[in-house]
Design a protein around this motif. Structure first.
Motif, PDB file in Angstrom:
ATOM      1  N   PRO A  16       0.800  -1.192  -0.184  1.00 16.82           N
ATOM      2  CA  PRO A  16       0.020   0.016   0.166  1.00 16.82           C
ATOM      3  C   PRO A  16       0.884   1.408   0.054  1.00 16.82           C
ATOM      4  O   PRO A  16       0.206   2.324  -0.558  1.00 16.82           O
ATOM      5  N   SER A  17       1.918   1.270   0.757  1.00 16.86           N
ATOM      6  CA  SER A  17       2.830   2.470   0.844  1.00 16.86           C
ATOM      7  C   SER A  17       3.245   2.883  -0.729  1.00 16.86           C
ATOM      8  O   SER A  17       3.687   3.984  -1.178  1.00 16.86           O
ATOM      9  N   ARG A  18       3.766   1.686  -1.540  1.00 17.91           N
ATOM     10  CA  ARG A  18       4.159   1.817  -2.750  1.00 17.91           C
ATOM     11  C   ARG A  18       3.068   2.577  -3.642  1.00 17.91           C
ATOM     12  O   ARG A  18       3.376   3.228  -4.648  1.00 17.91           O
ATOM     13  N   VAL A  19       1.876   1.898  -3.373  1.00 18.78           N
ATOM     14  CA  VAL A  19       0.843   2.216  -4.249  1.00 18.78           C
ATOM     15  C   VAL A  19       0.319   3.585  -4.223  1.00 18.78           C
ATOM     16  O   VAL A  19       0.179   4.509  -5.051  1.00 18.78           O
ATOM     17  N   GLU A  20       0.314   4.121  -2.864  1.00 21.60           N
ATOM     18  CA  GLU A  20       0.066   5.363  -2.523  1.00 21.60           C
ATOM     19  C   GLU A  20       1.098   6.549  -3.142  1.00 21.60           C
ATOM     20  O   GLU A  20       0.584   7.418  -3.334  1.00 21.60           O
ATOM     21  N   ALA A  21       2.222   5.960  -3.336  1.00 22.43           N
ATOM     22  CA  ALA A  21       3.181   6.867  -3.858  1.00 22.43           C
ATOM     23  C   ALA A  21       3.166   7.287  -5.313  1.00 22.43           C
ATOM     24  O   ALA A  21       3.436   8.188  -5.832  1.00 22.43           O
ATOM     25  N   GLN A  22       2.035   6.498  -6.010  1.00 24.84           N
ATOM     26  CA  GLN A  22       1.960   6.627  -7.555  1.00 24.84           C
ATOM     27  C   GLN A  22       0.815   7.638  -7.450  1.00 24.84           C
ATOM     28  O   GLN A  22       0.278   8.292  -8.616  1.00 24.84           O
ATOM     29  N   GLY A  39      -4.013  -6.947  -5.748  1.00 30.02           N
ATOM     30  CA  GLY A  39      -4.213  -5.629  -5.881  1.00 30.02           C
ATOM     31  C   GLY A  39      -5.186  -4.782  -5.724  1.00 30.02           C
ATOM     32  O   GLY A  39      -5.648  -4.054  -6.407  1.00 30.02           O
ATOM     33  N   ASP A  40      -5.810  -5.285  -4.452  1.00 28.05           N
ATOM     34  CA  ASP A  40      -7.000  -4.347  -4.285  1.00 28.05           C
ATOM     35  C   ASP A  40      -6.847  -3.093  -3.809  1.00 28.05           C
ATOM     36  O   ASP A  40      -7.650  -2.205  -4.187  1.00 28.05           O
TER      37      ASP A  40
END
Length: 401
Positions: A100-106, A354-355
């Protein structure tokens, strides 16, 4: 029924908890319709195994199998179809890439890109032209984000999209032999690209190699990510935007801040999931809701109908579950109790990794696109071809109302 299970006429009809339905080639499947039973099957990986998750629903002729063999196409147990000892480690490596942290960075990068595209679409609409929100906005966004997260192979976006849609059709659609040959050739050609990348690529591929996984496993993981990890999200974005054009009160709530974007996404996942069914196979003789399930039975979990199960959402006293009206399960009500209990991402040891990525992408697109939809008239709604599991909208065209 099996290949158009997203249609309202089927979703809203009364169904038993389990029903035996034969497919186009006469193979019987046990269709599970109730939320509790669907969840039970998904979370019981001992009684109900995942090995058939990627099996071709239309048996492939020898000629198609030969084409795949020439391209060295293989789908070993990796993620969705892996019930073995290797699954937890492979899953953990992929989960780290999609943390989730990597996702949020996008999010900032994606927001800027979506704003740019929405501005272009708005200019087209203001000039009196029509605009395709699938082709012009949703089709490639999830692929572009996924590529940044897991360092996907450097291939043209159009080629990856064609491959992903071909794979969804080849393995999950009712097909004739001629079409199977065409699709096998397309899937096989791109599989060679994945095999080369699996041996040399960085990011996720390198992490899997470093953990000791061979080329087939790396290719299998990349294959599933490209098929289910991005194509389904572009489908969901298109379906959700189309649904919102029929929900003026929700759009008004988004404008004035009384409706939360996250709640819109969850209600969209409940009512417009891109994955409408998923499969398991019974490993032993068992029962479901009193119905005998012999070992080897194909079990089709009707995720789309499970999301409309009145048990999971609030329904005012006196309303029949199938009755339309305020609070009925079929109504789009962001923030309603039970809205997040949908099974759009599955459940149990194979729950979609990938939710959070899909939720973030959908939240950005809804927030930035809602003003565009407020005055929109639908010129061409999304159309989806027959498919056991996936909705594959081909376009979504609007103009100014």
């Amino acid at each position: 029924m099996l290949f158009r299970s997203w249609e309202p006429a089927l979703l809203d009809d009364p169904w038993p908890a389990v029903a035996t339905v034969a497919d186009h080639v006469g193979v019987p499947h046990l269709v599970v319709t109730r939320h509790a039973l669907v969840r039970q099957v998904l979370t019981d990986a001992v009684t109900f195994r995942p090995e058939n998750a990627l099996d071709a629903v239309t048996p492939m002729p020898v000629a198609a199998l030969r084409i795949l063999a020439r391209h060295r196409f293989r789908l070993p147990p990796t993620l969705a179809n892996n019930g073995g000892a290797s699954h937890p480690q492979i899953r953990a490596i992929v989960a780290a890439a999609l943390h989730p942290s990597r996702v949020e960075a996008q999010r900032p990068w994606l927001t800027a890109l979506v704003r740019e595209r929405v501005a272009t679409l708005a200019a087209e609409l203001d000039a009196g032209a029509s605009a395709d929100l699938y082709a012009g906005l949703a089709a490639d966004l999830p692929l572009l984000v996924l590529a940044r997260l897991v360092e996907l192979p450097d291939a043209p976006v159009s080629a990856v999209k064609d491959f992903a849609r071909a794979a969804l059709e080849l393995f999950w659609a009712p097909l004739d032999a001629e079409r199977q040959l065409v699709l096998a050739a397309e899937v096989g050609r791109f599989h060679e690209v994945l095999r080369e990348f699996a041996a040399t690529g960085g990011g996720l591929a390198a992490d899997l190699r470093a953990a000791g996984h061979g080329p087939d496993t790396v290719v299998g993981a990349l294959f599933f990510l490209l098929v289910a990890g991005q194509e389904t999200t572009s489908q969901f974005l298109t379906l959700l935007l189309h649904r919102l054009t029929r929900e003026p009160a929700v759009l008004a709530g988004l404008r004035d801040g009384s409706v939360a974007v996250a709640d819109v996404v969850e209600e969209g996942l409940r009512l417009e999931p891109p994955i409408v069914t998923w499969r398991r196979v019974a490993a032993v003789d068992t029962t479901l809701d009193g119905t005998p399930v012999p070992a080897g039975t194909s079990v089709v979990l009707w995720l789309a109908r499970a999301g409309r199960d009145p048990v999971i959402v609030e329904t005012p006293t006196g309303l029949v579950p199938q009755e339309a009206g305020p609070g009925s399960p079929e109504e789009f009500r962001p923030g309603r109790r039970g809205s997040r209990r949908h099974l759009a991402f599955g459940a149990g040891p194979h729950r979609c990794l990938g939710d959070q990525l899909a939720r973030m992408e959908a939240a950005v697109v809804v927030a930035e696109t809602a003003p565009l939809l407020t005055r929109a008239t639908v010129v061409r709604p999304p159309w989806c071809p027959d498919n056991l599991t996936f909705r594959m909208p081909d376009a979504f065209v609007i103009r100014r109302g």
